[in-house]
Scaffold this motif. Sequence first.
Motif, short mmCIF file in Angstrom:
data_model
loop_
_atom_site.label_atom_id
_atom_site.label_comp_id
_atom_site.label_asym_id
_atom_site.label_seq_id
_atom_site.Cartn_x
_atom_site.Cartn_y
_atom_site.Cartn_z
N ASP A 1 30.68 42.33 46.02
CA ASP A 1 31.16 42.03 47.38
C ASP A 1 32.42 42.80 47.68
N ASP A 2 33.30 42.92 46.67
CA ASP A 2 34.54 43.69 46.90
C ASP A 2 34.23 45.15 47.16
N ASP A 3 33.22 45.71 46.44
CA ASP A 3 32.85 47.11 46.66
C ASP A 3 32.30 47.33 48.07
N ARG A 4 31.49 46.38 48.56
CA ARG A 4 30.95 46.50 49.92
C ARG A 4 32.05 46.46 50.97
N LEU A 5 33.04 45.59 50.76
CA LEU A 5 34.14 45.52 51.71
C LEU A 5 34.93 46.80 51.76
N GLU A 6 35.08 47.41 50.54
CA GLU A 6 35.82 48.66 50.51
C GLU A 6 35.06 49.78 51.23
N GLU A 7 33.68 49.74 51.19
CA GLU A 7 32.89 50.79 51.85
C GLU A 7 32.84 50.61 53.37
N GLU A 8 32.93 49.41 53.89
CA GLU A 8 32.86 49.18 55.32
C GLU A 8 34.11 49.69 56.01
N HIS A 9 33.89 50.21 57.24
CA HIS A 9 35.00 50.73 58.02
C HIS A 9 34.93 50.10 59.41
N ILE A 10 35.70 49.11 59.65
CA ILE A 10 35.65 48.34 60.89
C ILE A 10 36.75 48.82 61.81
#
Length: 828
Positions: free
Chosen positions: A7-16
């Motif tokens: 989950d932490d890796d996915r948050l790091e990949e997202e760019h909001i």
Amino acid sequence: MAKSSVDDDRLEEEHILDVDVTQEMEASFLEYAYSVIYSRALPDARDGLKPVQRRILFSMDEMGVRPDRGHVKCARVVGQVMGLLHPHGDGAIYDALVRMGQPWAVRLPLIDGHGNFGSLDAGPAAMRYTECRMANPAVAMTRGLDQDTVDYKPNYDGKESEPVVLPAAFPNLLVNGATGIAVGMATNIAPHNLIEVVAALRQLLRNPEIGLDELMRHIPGPDFPTGGKIIGLDGVRDAYATGRGTFKIRATTRIEKVTPRRMGIVVTELPYMIGPEKIIEQIKKGVDDKKITGIADVKDLTDLVNGTRLVIEVKNGINPEALLEQLYKATKLEDTFAINAVALVEGQPRTLSLKEMLEVYLAHRIEVTLRRSTFLLNKAEERLHLVRGLITAIADIDDVIAIIRTSDDAAQARERLIGAFDLTEVQANYILDMQLRRLTRYSTIELEKEADELAGQIGGLRDIIDNDHVLRDLVGDELAQVAKEFGTPRRTVLLASSGAPTATKATPLEVPDDPCWVLLSGSGLVARTDALAPLPTEGRAAHDVVTAKLATTAKAEFGVITNHGRLLRCSAIELPTVPLTASAPNLQGGSLAAELWPLEQGERPVGLTTLDPDSLGLALGTERGIVKRVNPEQLSKDAWDVIRLEDGDQVVGAVELTDPEVDLAFISSDAQLLHFPASSVRPQGRSGGGIAGIKLAPKARVIWFGAVRSETDEVVTISGSSSSLPGTETGSAKVTALAEYPGKGRATGGVRAHRFLKGEDTLLIAAIGPAPVVAGAASGSPVELPSVRGRRDGSGTPVAQPVTMLSGRGGHSPEPTDSGVQSLFDEE
């Protein structure tokens, strides 16, 4: 633990990103609006097509679904267009395809439909049931796509290519019109007549500085596929001048007996895109709401054979004209059409005037022709280059074969051929690639003939490319050929005004039996006036010429004599009413004789009579010089013969006699005039064939007959060439007092009335009547005649434009014919 790491890796990949909603909506809406305007709703001014229409025609051309092939399922075409070029719904594509094939929607259909393509009141069948193929005009729209005439662009996914615009051999934007609603703008362009538009384009090619008035001589107004009448031309002129204008379209109607005891309003043409069912629904609603009174029944007799026929039965004692005015106000029998000529020009939406639309199309067509000529020139030069190489090789064919046989490989053979015969690499490769057996087909003579033909073709193409005048002439000739191939006569009638009184609360539905004039015009219009006051000018009507008039009452019956020798019993109440103004009656609101009376093929009215049993009877004159006085007689029939005509003969004039001392006069095509007392003609019954009136020279014919008075009348004769097309030659006119012509006995040759100039051999038209005799052109506009001359056998003076109608005393001049009459006029 592992899940938390993912989950932490996915948050790091997202760019909001935080985006303002207003800005995002504006950007998205602008992108949507741009797509609608440029890719969906507005047509290109060059070919007059929206992208979906262009893609349909291009896909059908690529599929080979042409007029010489069989029909294919519409679903197949729609699938091809949607899959390769148009990434939108199949419904939109099918609707566009169907509209291009509906003859009531477009003036020149581009799709040849097979099956149920709908009607004005109902939609088409599903595309799995219907079939289609390209119509011949669509082939003209796509002709030249394989000759580098237009640019191509990638399709939506970049895997295919499509034309940016079609070559468009005719101005589709004006001919078929366009309609579409974009974002913040819309377009609505009326259909026009192809022949008229091409005539204007050719005039614009010759004179780029031409004005709007000159253009409107060729394009006087829209021409709807459903016909009808345009009422009021001011709005049309505004639309042509500015690109925006509004005018009224009225249904084509006539009042006739629909049953032995009942009159009815018969609608044969409806306003553009209005169906019979909609009219019936509006009439029923108006009757229920008591806004329309006097209707007994409404029947829709429309079919594929007879076309539109909507019969509105009128109750007895009701004035059909007043009822019709009610219908115009309460239903879509009179509709409004608003022109908003918006189209894409160089990718930008613009509101275009008539001249601008023509100029944009001409510029496109000139570019297409130039690019096609360049393409053909390159092809011809390449072929000529190869032919010259073959000529060189065949001249020494044995040496060519020997070089090829003794060479180690093709490269060596190529080099040796180039060196031995001074060939280019292209020529050498062509010889090497050719099979040996094909050389037997080529002889030196045939190749030299082909080379000469190619050289001539190249010279002609270079002349087109290098000479702007030749290029423009070619464009004009091609347009003329298209108009000749696909052009049809005008269907919509143009009227300056309705010519009928406006229905108000004071307009009675009951018909008053007031005195009135019945008028017959030179253009074939018939009407009755709203009063019996003296006519301001005997022969003049607004935009027309009065050729016969009759004093009667609104409910009275009168007779119409035709060129077939028939007398038709008519009722004045059946005629449209026109106001008797202080200047001249306006016959623009009148109806054509063929719309009012049951005329046979080629039959037309030549005179009017009161059907008075106490009158002196009728006097008739025929084309072969026969005169007849008919005893007054009424039959209980709607029509009867008043003269027995020989085969090939016809009545050219008829008049009711009111004075036994009046003279009867003939004018022949070879310029002979004879007048003699009416009392010298013995009255006969209906079955009589008349007696000799004037002695005619061989091949001569009578062109005018009527009753005359020597003390007040004048003679107008207009001469020209019999070999010219009817209505195209201006001719030479002469006006002379009738008193200058001595009377002679019946059955003689008369006296010379006009001396022909060089190149003239016949009288185009003539008349005798009270001074001044009025002349009119085919458009109804007045033509100025020369002043009265004393010399009866003198020559004429050239007039400004062709004269097709003249007023006269009780006579009607026949239309010019191309019978090739040769005058045997004796100069002695």
